[in-house]
Design an enzyme around this catalytic site. Structure first.
Site, mmCIF file in Angstrom:
data_model
loop_
_atom_site.group_PDB
_atom_site.id
_atom_site.type_symbol
_atom_site.label_atom_id
_atom_site.label_comp_id
_atom_site.label_asym_id
_atom_site.label_seq_id
_atom_site.Cartn_x
_atom_site.Cartn_y
_atom_site.Cartn_z
ATOM 1 N N GLU A 2 0.838 -1.191 0.000
ATOM 2 C CA GLU A 2 0.000 0.000 0.000
ATOM 3 C C GLU A 2 0.879 1.249 0.000
ATOM 4 O O GLU A 2 1.884 1.321 0.711
ATOM 5 C CB GLU A 2 -0.923 -0.007 1.217
ATOM 6 C CG GLU A 2 -1.860 -1.213 1.249
ATOM 7 C CD GLU A 2 -2.855 -1.151 2.396
ATOM 8 O OE1 GLU A 2 -2.761 -0.209 3.218
ATOM 9 O OE2 GLU A 2 -3.721 -2.038 2.474
ATOM 10 N N ARG A 56 -1.236 -10.981 3.148
ATOM 11 C CA ARG A 56 -2.420 -11.838 3.017
ATOM 12 C C ARG A 56 -3.222 -11.371 1.818
ATOM 13 O O ARG A 56 -2.882 -10.380 1.160
ATOM 14 C CB ARG A 56 -3.293 -11.739 4.276
ATOM 15 C CG ARG A 56 -3.716 -10.305 4.585
ATOM 16 C CD ARG A 56 -4.698 -10.214 5.728
ATOM 17 N NE ARG A 56 -4.957 -8.847 6.156
ATOM 18 C CZ ARG A 56 -5.794 -8.008 5.564
ATOM 19 N NH1 ARG A 56 -6.469 -8.405 4.498
ATOM 20 N NH2 ARG A 56 -5.974 -6.778 6.010
#
Length: 816
Positions: A279, A297
């Site tokens: 991110e 994940r």
């Protein structure tokens, strides 16, 4: 699960089930269901010891943790690997998860690798990563950790406000607080520590007006890693994603290419394997990006990437865990322009991912999270049962829900229970498909949802034109509590259809009808029950007049509902009975109410009867109408279920308007409760006490009771079709209908219902007129004769029909 069934026909899935979620939809898909303890997730889905032991006892070969709970806990893959026999974890191994799943550690690794990072309390810390253990040197890690409130204050002032105080092990909106002044740092630090107990804390600069862009990674166990495009998750509420979309269009192609390469390099640097997400914060004005974190994940919004790449990510996760190389995974091969399968998997099958271009995105996809939150009350989480959940997938819109119409959302669950994904050839087509899907989605129950709010949100010009950032939604909420308005430059798209077209007066009448009808039918049932028990019931149970008070948008409606028959009420403004509107109401088999007002039929559903802390809620045409409770600032109540975590002030303390007086834990998050007026507090509940909606936490002795704002009392005529025109129907040409209506009115009066003197007199006049009308027997015969068509002998039927026509002709009235 579908991939597993198609490829491995002899496989089976084992699912652990929390009894609080025993009616969730996905449970029906499992082959083996294992009960686990209820309560918060540390007793079940986040309990690593329990997961490993259950996996061992049931002989499973691999464990997929999905997202949330234990999915980012490196102890889980480590423990599974040490189990006897070893059990495969479908995800990264423990060491890289430990390194990159930890936000402090991943930031140190990223800035060591030269990835741009935003200013934080660990600026300049460089350290070498130990691939064997997944750990950084302890001294380096501690330098990046905030250990006290005083350290937090010092670091915040050095970085410069506003800042974000974050838990290294937090996520999903938990363990994160924005602070814009030094006075609030200590309290925010304590809240973050409480939401994610035991997690290290760090502080970073808040990048205002930035985009939240993320790169989807997939890596195998042989050092190969690729970026599978990405997503724009800039529409956030309190730093929790609300809307996601892909591919990202905000970043220039060359800048996006740099972001993807930096993400791939970071994964390779730590030997990462399986799916993950890097991110970034992206500043559009200067086209710069900054590392935010890496999620080790699969993200809950992964179908966005699947729709624009046509790659099945959970299936790819499984294939990586099976030891298959990236360039041998069929979906990845196709994405890079190769045949899905090769006759020989030698050197000719190898794909040089550094030099082979990925295929362009397949159109655009927009995703909307469906959460059990009340947007009109600051997005407070809600819990309760669901009576109806109606969603139909289309070729352009797909969605999933964790439960169906028989499910419920408990206070330990995450507020998200559904996700919709709309695709199109471009962004605007995907947006329009999502608008239609949200309008057709119907959810009814004890919970509130964000469906209405978001359906209007994505019609704003700012969203249509993609002029958004991470603070856009919070600014909109701050400008207008209802979230839909023109303050702050927020304008609604001209193409937007008005979703909430009913006038407030009509909503109030419908609400009054439901309250009066339910009260009357409930009292009648109680009256009958008492009689069957040989008891003498109170005559008040048979009252045919009900006074109803409802508050809608700050206006108090005081209505008088007089019951004219079993399903008919005359609704007037209290104190002015001379003008009313006659409305019909009846119950539907699905629990709804079919109302008829002014000749128009409207279906409504009662979703909450309300309590001391929250008002009644109904849904009309899929739109929620929330009535407010009486405003009483002296009673400090909670309107959600949770736990009283901390009293922020002592008993007898003086509070100013807007001060927080306590914190409650709701769906794993800490929420402050604030007083709406100034006064002195007296506590009525203790820390640690479980709370239900409406529970009294404390009381407030007001400084100035006379200055408390009151609702505006409604005066004048109700703007409702049929108001003040009476209830008589013009049926002069049908004497048998006139007779029937007259009998109904008289029978209603004889049965104890309220029928006005004018209506009784009119009924007698109609009765006299009907019985003296020579056409009465003709119509009385014609009506049942139409029912017998096709059942009587044709000649007999035609003879009777001719006699009816002749009788009409003799009376000089040939109108049908």
């Amino acid at each position: 699960m579908t991939f597993v069934l198609l490829v491995f026909s002899n496989s089976q899935t084992t699912l652990s089930v929390n009894p609080n979620r025993a009616n969730a939809e996905y449970i029906r898909m499992a082959d083996v269901i294992v009960d686990v303890p209820g309560g918060s997730n540390n007793h079940n889905y986040a309990n690593v010891t329990l997961i490993v032991e259950l996996a061992r006892l049931h002989g499973v070969h691999a464990v997929w943790a999905g997202w949330g709970h234990a999915s980012e806990n490196p102890v889980l893959p480590d423990s599974l690997a040490k189990s006897s026999p070893p059990i495969k974890f479908i995800g990264p191994a423990g060491p890289p998860m430990r390194a990159l799943g930890d936000k402090i550690g991943s930031t140190i690794i990223a800035q060591t690798a030269g990835v741009p990072c935003i200013s934080w309390n660990g600026d300049g810390i460089l350290a070498n990563y130990d691939r064997a253990t997944g750990c950084l040197p302890e001294d380096a890690y501690q330098k990046g950790t905030i250990n006290s409130a005083s350290e937090a204050c010092d670091a915040s002032q050095r970085i410069g406000f506003p800042v974000m105080i974050k838990a290294s092990e937090g996520g999903g909106g938990k363990g994160i607080r924005m602070v814009d002044n030094v006075e609030d740092v200590a309290n925010a630090y304590r809240q973050v520590c409480g939401e994610v107990p035991g997690s290290p804390i760090f502080i970073m600069k808040l990048s205002s007006n930035s985009r939240h862009l993320e790169v989807q990674l997939l890596a195998d166990e042989y050092g190969n890693a690729v970026a599978l495009n990405g997503r724009d998750c800039s529409v956030q509420r309190r730093h929790q994603k609300i809307i996601e979309e892909g591919p990202p269009t905000a970043a220039a192609p060359d800048v996006w290419d740099q972001m993807e390469k930096a993400a791939v390099a970071l994964a390779k640097a730590v030997g990462y394997a399986n799916a993950g997400t890097v991110e970034y914060l992206y500043s559009e004005p200067d086209q710069k990006f900054y590392f935010l974190e890496l999620n080790p994940r699969l993200q809950v919004e992964h179908p966005v990437t699947e729709m624009i790449t046509k790659a099945n990510l959970p299936a790819a996760q499984l294939q990586v865990a099976m030891g298959i190389k990236l360039y041998n995974i069929p979906d990845i091969r196709k994405l890079y322009g190769k045949n899905r399968f090769e006759d020989s998997y030698g050197d000719s099958a190898v794909i040089d991912f550094d030099n082979v271009k990925r295929l362009p995105a397949f159109g655009h996809c927009i995703a909307v999270r469906i959460t059990a939150e009340n947007a009109e009350a600051g997005f407070k989480p809600t819990s309760g049962g669901i009576q109806e959940l109606n969603f139909r997938s289309t070729p352009n819109v797909w969605g999933y829900f964790s439960m169906d119409s028989s499910g419920s959302i408990h206070e330990y669950a995450d507020s998200q229970f559904g996700h919709l994904f709309a695709s199109g050839n471009d962004r605007e087509e995907a947006r329009r498909n999502m608008v239609l899907a949200l309008k057709e989605l119907s959810i009814r129950g004890d919970i509130s949802t964000t469906v209405d709010y978001i359906s209007k949100l994505i019609e704003f010009d700012d969203f249509v034109e993609n002029n958004i950032d991470t603070g856009w939604l919070d600014r909109l909420i701050k400008a207008n509590v209802d979230g839909i308005g023109s303050e702050g430059g927020m304008k609604r798209s001209m193409s937007s259809a008005k979703l909430n077209s009913l006038p407030d007066d009509v909503k109030a009448v419908i609400g009054g009808l439901i309250v009066a009808f339910d009260a009357c039918t409930s009292d009648e049932e109680q009256f009958r029950t008492s009689l069957t028990k040989g008891q003498l019931p109170s005559q008040s149970l048979l009252s045919m007049e009900r006074d109803v008070e409802l508050i809608l948008d700050g206006v108090k409606y005081m209505l008088c509902c007089r019951r004219n028959s079993s399903n008919r009420f005359a609704v007037s403004v209290s104190g002015f009975p001379e003008k009313d509107v006659v409305a019909n109401i009846r119950r539907l088999s699905d629990g709804g109410y079919l109302t008829e007002i002014g000749g128009k039929s409207i279906v409504a559903y009662l979703t909450s009867r309300g309590d001391a802390a929250s008002g009644m809620r109904i849904t009309i045409g899929g739109v929620t109408v929330s009535f407010s409770p009486d405003y009483d600032p002296t009673c400090l109540r909670t309107d959600v279920a949770g736990k009283l975590v901390k009293k922020l002030v002592e008993d007898g303390a003086h509070l100013k308007k807007g001060d927080a007086y306590c914190e409650i834990e709701v769906m794993k998050m800490f929420m402050p409760l604030k007083v709406t007026e100034a006064g002195i507090i007296s506590w009525q509940n203790n820390e640690g006490a479980p709370l239900s909606p409406g529970d009294l936490i404390g009381s407030l002795e007001l400084d100035c009771p006379d200055n408390v704002a009151t609702t505006i009392l409604f005066h004048g005529d109700l703007h409702v079709d049929g108001f003040g025109v009476g209830s008589r129907k013009n049926s002069k040409n049908r004497p048998h209908i006139v007779l029937r209506n007259a009998f109904e009115s008289l029978q209603s009066g004889m049965s104890g219902y309220i029928v006005s003197n004018d209506n009784l007199e009119a009924a007698f006049n109609d009765l006299l007129e009907a019985v003296t009308n020579p056409l009465l027997p003709v119509y009385e015969i014609e009506e049942p004769l139409s029912v017998l068509s096709g059942r009587l002998d044709a000649k007999i039927f035609e003879t009777l029909k001719k006699d009816v026509s002749d009788s009409k002709a003799e009376s000089g009235n040939n109108r049908q």
